[in-house]
Design a protein around this motif. Structure first.
Motif, PDB file in Angstrom:
ATOM      1  N   TYR A   1       0.633  -1.051   0.072  1.00  0.00           N
ATOM      2  CA  TYR A   1       0.296  -0.360  -0.275  1.00  0.00           C
ATOM      3  C   TYR A   1       1.120   1.454   0.588  1.00  0.00           C
ATOM      4  N   LEU A   2       0.336   2.064  -0.543  1.00  0.00           N
ATOM      5  CA  LEU A   2       1.165   3.278  -0.117  1.00  0.00           C
ATOM      6  C   LEU A   2       0.541   4.152   0.457  1.00  0.00           C
ATOM      7  N   GLU A   3       1.958   5.492   0.767  1.00  0.00           N
ATOM      8  CA  GLU A   3       2.046   6.254   1.502  1.00  0.00           C
ATOM      9  C   GLU A   3      -0.059   6.796   1.201  1.00  0.00           C
ATOM     10  N   SER A   4       0.138   7.105   2.527  1.00  0.00           N
ATOM     11  CA  SER A   4      -1.154   7.904   2.427  1.00  0.00           C
ATOM     12  C   SER A   4      -1.545   9.118   2.210  1.00  0.00           C
ATOM     13  N   ILE A   5      -2.251  10.024   2.102  1.00  0.00           N
ATOM     14  CA  ILE A   5      -1.707  11.586   1.662  1.00  0.00           C
ATOM     15  C   ILE A   5      -2.205  12.300   2.741  1.00  0.00           C
ATOM     16  N   ASN A   6      -2.798  11.818   3.426  1.00  0.00           N
ATOM     17  CA  ASN A   6      -3.081  12.681   4.949  1.00  0.00           C
ATOM     18  C   ASN A   6      -2.117  13.349   5.890  1.00  0.00           C
ATOM     19  N   LEU A   7      -1.947  14.222   5.678  1.00  0.00           N
ATOM     20  CA  LEU A   7      -0.790  15.314   6.551  1.00  0.00           C
ATOM     21  C   LEU A   7      -0.167  14.969   7.925  1.00  0.00           C
ATOM     22  N   SER A   8       0.962  14.714   8.098  1.00  0.00           N
ATOM     23  CA  SER A   8       0.862  14.638  10.018  1.00  0.00           C
ATOM     24  C   SER A   8       0.010  15.759  10.820  1.00  0.00           C
ATOM     25  N   PRO A   9       0.032  16.069  11.563  1.00  0.00           N
ATOM     26  CA  PRO A   9      -0.556  16.790  12.548  1.00  0.00           C
ATOM     27  C   PRO A   9       0.473  17.940  12.811  1.00  0.00           C
ATOM     28  N   GLU A  10       2.029  17.543  12.864  1.00  0.00           N
ATOM     29  CA  GLU A  10       2.742  18.839  12.072  1.00  0.00           C
ATOM     30  C   GLU A  10       2.872  19.677  10.946  1.00  0.00           C
ATOM     31  N   GLU A  11       2.288  19.018   9.467  1.00  0.00           N
ATOM     32  CA  GLU A  11       2.463  19.455   8.903  1.00  0.00           C
ATOM     33  C   GLU A  11       0.847  19.513   8.475  1.00  0.00           C
ATOM     34  N   TYR A  12      -0.678  19.694   9.263  1.00  0.00           N
ATOM     35  CA  TYR A  12      -1.654  20.620   8.854  1.00  0.00           C
ATOM     36  C   TYR A  12      -2.025  21.339   9.646  1.00  0.00           C
ATOM     37  N   ASN A  13      -0.458  21.620  10.961  1.00  0.00           N
ATOM     38  CA  ASN A  13      -0.550  23.125  11.550  1.00  0.00           C
ATOM     39  C   ASN A  13      -0.083  23.449  10.955  1.00  0.00           C
TER      40      ASN A  13
ATOM     41  N   PRO B   1     -17.750  20.855  14.601  1.00  0.00           N
ATOM     42  CA  PRO B   1     -16.720  20.750  13.505  1.00  0.00           C
ATOM     43  C   PRO B   1     -17.822  20.463  12.639  1.00  0.00           C
ATOM     44  N   PHE B   2     -17.639  20.916  11.246  1.00  0.00           N
ATOM     45  CA  PHE B   2     -18.283  20.281  10.091  1.00  0.00           C
ATOM     46  C   PHE B   2     -17.291  19.442   9.604  1.00  0.00           C
ATOM     47  N   ASP B   3     -18.130  18.470   9.472  1.00  0.00           N
ATOM     48  CA  ASP B   3     -18.109  16.190   8.171  1.00  0.00           C
ATOM     49  C   ASP B   3     -17.692  17.391   6.731  1.00  0.00           C
ATOM     50  N   VAL B   4     -18.595  18.244   5.780  1.00  0.00           N
ATOM     51  CA  VAL B   4     -18.185  18.280   4.379  1.00  0.00           C
ATOM     52  C   VAL B   4     -18.488  20.650   4.155  1.00  0.00           C
ATOM     53  N   VAL B   5     -17.748  20.905   3.814  1.00  0.00           N
ATOM     54  CA  VAL B   5     -18.031  22.420   4.202  1.00  0.00           C
ATOM     55  C   VAL B   5     -18.481  22.344   1.969  1.00  0.00           C
ATOM     56  N   ILE B   6     -19.655  23.013   1.913  1.00  0.00           N
ATOM     57  CA  ILE B   6     -19.628  23.329   0.447  1.00  0.00           C
ATOM     58  C   ILE B   6     -19.690  23.998  -0.061  1.00  0.00           C
ATOM     59  N   ASP B   7     -19.511  24.510  -1.591  1.00  0.00           N
ATOM     60  CA  ASP B   7     -19.152  25.824  -2.258  1.00  0.00           C
ATOM     61  C   ASP B   7     -20.611  25.907  -3.099  1.00  0.00           C
ATOM     62  N   GLY B   8     -21.685  26.896  -2.000  1.00  0.00           N
ATOM     63  CA  GLY B   8     -23.231  26.874  -2.232  1.00  0.00           C
ATOM     64  C   GLY B   8     -23.274  26.680  -4.324  1.00  0.00           C
TER      65      GLY B   8
ATOM     66  N   LEU C   1      -9.895  23.710   7.486  1.00  0.00           N
ATOM     67  CA  LEU C   1      -9.815  23.733   8.089  1.00  0.00           C
ATOM     68  C   LEU C   1      -9.771  23.476   9.496  1.00  0.00           C
ATOM     69  N   HIS C   2     -10.388  24.849   9.882  1.00  0.00           N
ATOM     70  CA  HIS C   2     -11.075  24.733  11.178  1.00  0.00           C
ATOM     71  C   HIS C   2     -12.076  23.917  11.925  1.00  0.00           C
ATOM     72  N   SER C   3     -12.386  22.520  11.111  1.00  0.00           N
ATOM     73  CA  SER C   3     -13.121  21.603  11.194  1.00  0.00           C
ATOM     74  C   SER C   3     -12.069  20.266  11.790  1.00  0.00           C
ATOM     75  N   GLY C   4     -11.056  20.455  11.045  1.00  0.00           N
ATOM     76  CA  GLY C   4      -9.953  19.489  10.908  1.00  0.00           C
ATOM     77  C   GLY C   4      -9.561  18.275  10.604  1.00  0.00           C
ATOM     78  N   SER C   5      -8.482  17.675  10.728  1.00  0.00           N
ATOM     79  CA  SER C   5      -8.268  16.996   9.206  1.00  0.00           C
ATOM     80  C   SER C   5      -9.498  16.140   8.833  1.00  0.00           C
ATOM     81  N   HIS C   6     -10.120  15.426   9.015  1.00  0.00           N
ATOM     82  CA  HIS C   6     -10.991  14.699   8.636  1.00  0.00           C
ATOM     83  C   HIS C   6     -12.716  15.662   7.705  1.00  0.00           C
ATOM     84  N   CYS C   7     -12.729  16.748   7.837  1.00  0.00           N
ATOM     85  CA  CYS C   7     -14.101  17.955   6.651  1.00  0.00           C
ATOM     86  C   CYS C   7     -12.807  17.593   5.727  1.00  0.00           C
ATOM     87  N   ARG C   8     -13.994  17.549   4.519  1.00  0.00           N
ATOM     88  CA  ARG C   8     -14.350  17.877   3.529  1.00  0.00           C
ATOM     89  C   ARG C   8     -14.420  18.564   3.442  1.00  0.00           C
ATOM     90  N   PHE C   9     -14.372  19.041   1.473  1.00  0.00           N
ATOM     91  CA  PHE C   9     -14.505  20.730   0.832  1.00  0.00           C
ATOM     92  C   PHE C   9     -15.245  20.220   0.130  1.00  0.00           C
TER      93      PHE C   9
END
Length: 597
Positions: free
Chosen positions: A369-381, A418-425, A502-510
């Motif tokens: 399995y390839l590396e995850s695309i998720n940022l590390s906590p340090e990278e996210y901050n 925190p939101f799970d999904v932010v939508i550009d209406g 970004l405020h909602s956390g690393s789980h949140c998508r847009f």
């Protein structure tokens, strides 16, 4: 008589004399400006590089008229804006979208203008024959330079080009700098080393200053010859005035590698990347081509460092470089251990296979399995801090919104879980002009709400007014399923989208089809821009299919990172398919999988 008033040993003069027994005296004079640079003549034996940007902002260009076949057909009744299945960041997606939106693209073939078309002769011409050709062309203006350009394109024999120089010298009593540079380019393209060396001597004698085009050609021509160390001296001359180009560095690096000065090649490579210059792929390929025949552990270590450079800077090899890397792995059969933070690499018994990854990120060839695309906590901050500082609070944001509105929005978001999904209406609502925007947005909101996701929809205040496009009943239904924030009609909504996600956390998508390239460009350094692109690819949801009441489909969000990576016993290298046109915001879909047997 000597060409350019040379007193002796000019090989170019000797060659020209074979075409004409007598030359008029060629006077040293101030030559016309060519390529947009001011050329100063001097008897000095030195020549210094000149930064063209410091002298002339524009370069004269030869304009060729083009026209299209003029095909125009009605698109009435066809919805070319409708979304089709695609991965927003996959190589070739941009090209496929443009073709889908304009199916007539392939029929629109430009017709090349016949004006300015010159066909170089196959053999040298006399002065009289060149004069006749100039007369047929309609005058001498730019004829010589246009003809020399065609000689370069068509790889004409050097003798033919020399006969043109004879005709020019006979008529003008001199040969201009621009024509001499073009002749130099022809010699470089055909690797006529002795001619290049003689032209260098002429130019150093005649001109006190040279511009970067001439220096680049001289470096390119000499670096692959026995005079390759003189190319290094020319590189040093450029450094006194400006930063050399990546091509200048690349030519010198290849010259050092050809002549087995591996340490010098590496020093130049590290110096180059320290100046934030990304090497051309053929420069990197030269390292691996030489590495196939070098049985040295230290050299192998340096090549592994090159692979990690590709990883850290998100550089993707083309097919030719990929094959060179593959051959290097398969031919390295001496024992070798590379100690590094990331891997331990034995240098024997490697086998490469070409593959494409599964959506899960598993390699079909080796099952890793390839590396995850998720940022590390340090990278996210780090990314969150830079986005807030440079994009959301940056001065560019306030051109279309106000600090007060942004503060109101931040208070709004901070007061909610925190939101799970932010939508550009608006972006989602206008995914297809055939369907009602409020109905489209409603269908998407209900689709996501059925998955028990906390939703935030960003809109503009005009959406609250009853109109043909916006039905208040649909807005009311959506408000029961999602939180809404309506900005002013003139506000830029992307900063709000980024902040809430970004405020909602690393789980949140847009959700948006916007590529956000302008905001990525606002970030202060290349590392942060790479983090942003990585985060974007792992968090952006794209509506790829929509049929009212029938089908809603989001493109798969990639969960693995597209960079060079290793586990120690495997290497995975993404590479560009030569048949696909990849935009800068896209990533390859083809991979080289290297496994230790």
């Amino acid at each position: 008589m000597a060409l350019f008033c040379q007193k002796s040993n000019c090989a170019l003069l000797t060659s020209l004399k074979s075409y004409q027994m007598f030359y008029p005296v060629l006077h040293l004079r101030r030559l016309p400006t060519v390529f947009g640079y001011l050329i100063c003549t001097s008897s000095s034996r030195s020549a210094k590089p000149v930064d063209p940007k410091a002298i002339y902002n524009g370069t004269p260009k030869i304009k060729y008229r083009e026209k299209e076949d003029g095909i125009r057909q009605s698109r009435a009744g066809k919805d070319y804006s409708s979304p089709r299945p695609f991965n927003l960041f996959a190589a070739g997606a941009s090209k496929r979208r443009s073709v889908a939106q304009d199916p007539l693209t392939d029929l629109k073939k430009p017709i090349a203008s016949k004006k300015m078309t010159l066909c170089p002769p196959e053999k040298p011409l006399s002065v009289e024959e060149w004069g006749k050709m100039i007369g047929e062309f309609g005058g001498t203006k730019k004829f010589e330079e246009l003809m020399m350009e065609q000689m370069i394109i068509r790889c004409s024999p050097i003798d033919v080009a020399k006969s043109l120089l004879v005709a020019v010298a006979n008529r003008e009593g001199d040969i201009g700098y621009g024509l001499l540079v073009k002749y130099l380019a022809l010699c470089v393209s055909q690797r006529e080393v002795e001619e290049i060396y003689e032209i260098q001597d002429i130019m150093k004698t005649r001109f006190k200053v040279l511009e970067t085009t001439a220096y680049g050609l001289l470096i390119s021509g000499l670096s692959s010859s026995q005079h390759w160390r003189e190319a290094l001296s020319l590189l040093e001359e450029i450094k006194k005035v400006m930063t050399p180009s990546k091509r200048n560095y690349g030519d010198c690096i290849k010259g050092a590698l050809i002549n087995q000065d591996i340490n010098l090649a590496c020093e130049l490579f590290y110096e180059m990347v320290a100046k934030d210059l990304i090497p051309n792929l053929d420069t990197i390929q030269a390292f691996f081509d030489v590495g196939k025949n070098v049985k040295d552990d230290q050299w192998k270590t340096k090549l592994i460092h090159v692979l990690f450079y590709l990883r850290d800077n998100q550089v993707y090899p083309g097919e030719v470089l990929m094959q060179s890397i593959n051959q290097w792995f398969e031919r390295c059969n001496t024992g070798f251990i590379f100690c590094a933070i990331f891997c331990s690499l034995p240098g024997e018994n490697w086998k490469g296979n070409l593959t494409s990854m599964k959506n899960s990120g598993q390699c079909p060839s080796c099952n890793q399995y390839l590396e995850s695309i998720n940022l590390s906590p340090e990278e996210y901050n780090i990314l969150k801090e830079k986005i807030i500082k440079n994009v959301i609070q940056g001065t560019d944001t306030f051109r279309k919104t106000t600090p007060q509105e942004l503060e109101e929005f931040q208070t709004f978001v901070n007061a909610r879980p925190p939101f799970d999904v932010v939508i550009d209406g608006l972006n989602v609502a206008r995914v297809s002009y055939k369907h009602n925007p409020s109905q489209t947005l409603l269908d998407v909101v209900l689709h996501l709400a059925h998955q028990n996701l906390r939703l935030l929809v960003l809109g503009r205040k005009h959406m609250l007014k009853r109109s043909h496009h916006w039905n208040p009943k649909n807005i009311a239904i959506m408000k029961k399923k999602a939180d809404f924030f309506f900005t002013e009609n003139v506000s830029e909504d992307d900063p709000f989208l980024l902040y809430a996600t970004l405020h909602s956390g690393s789980h949140c998508r847009f959700v948006t089809r916007d590529l956000l390239r302008d905001h990525k460009a606002c970030l202060p350094d290349s590392l942060t821009r790479r983090l942003f692109f990585k985060w974007q690819r792992g968090h952006q949801m794209v509506l790829s299919e929509y049929a009212p009441g029938k089908r809603i489909k989001f493109e798969h969000v990639q969960n693995y990172d597209t960079v060079v990576q290793t586990t120690g016993s495997t290497w995975h290298i993404p590479y560009d398919d030569s048949l696909l046109e990849r935009s800068s915001y896209e990533v390859p879909t083809k991979w080289l999988c290297l496994q230790q047997k």
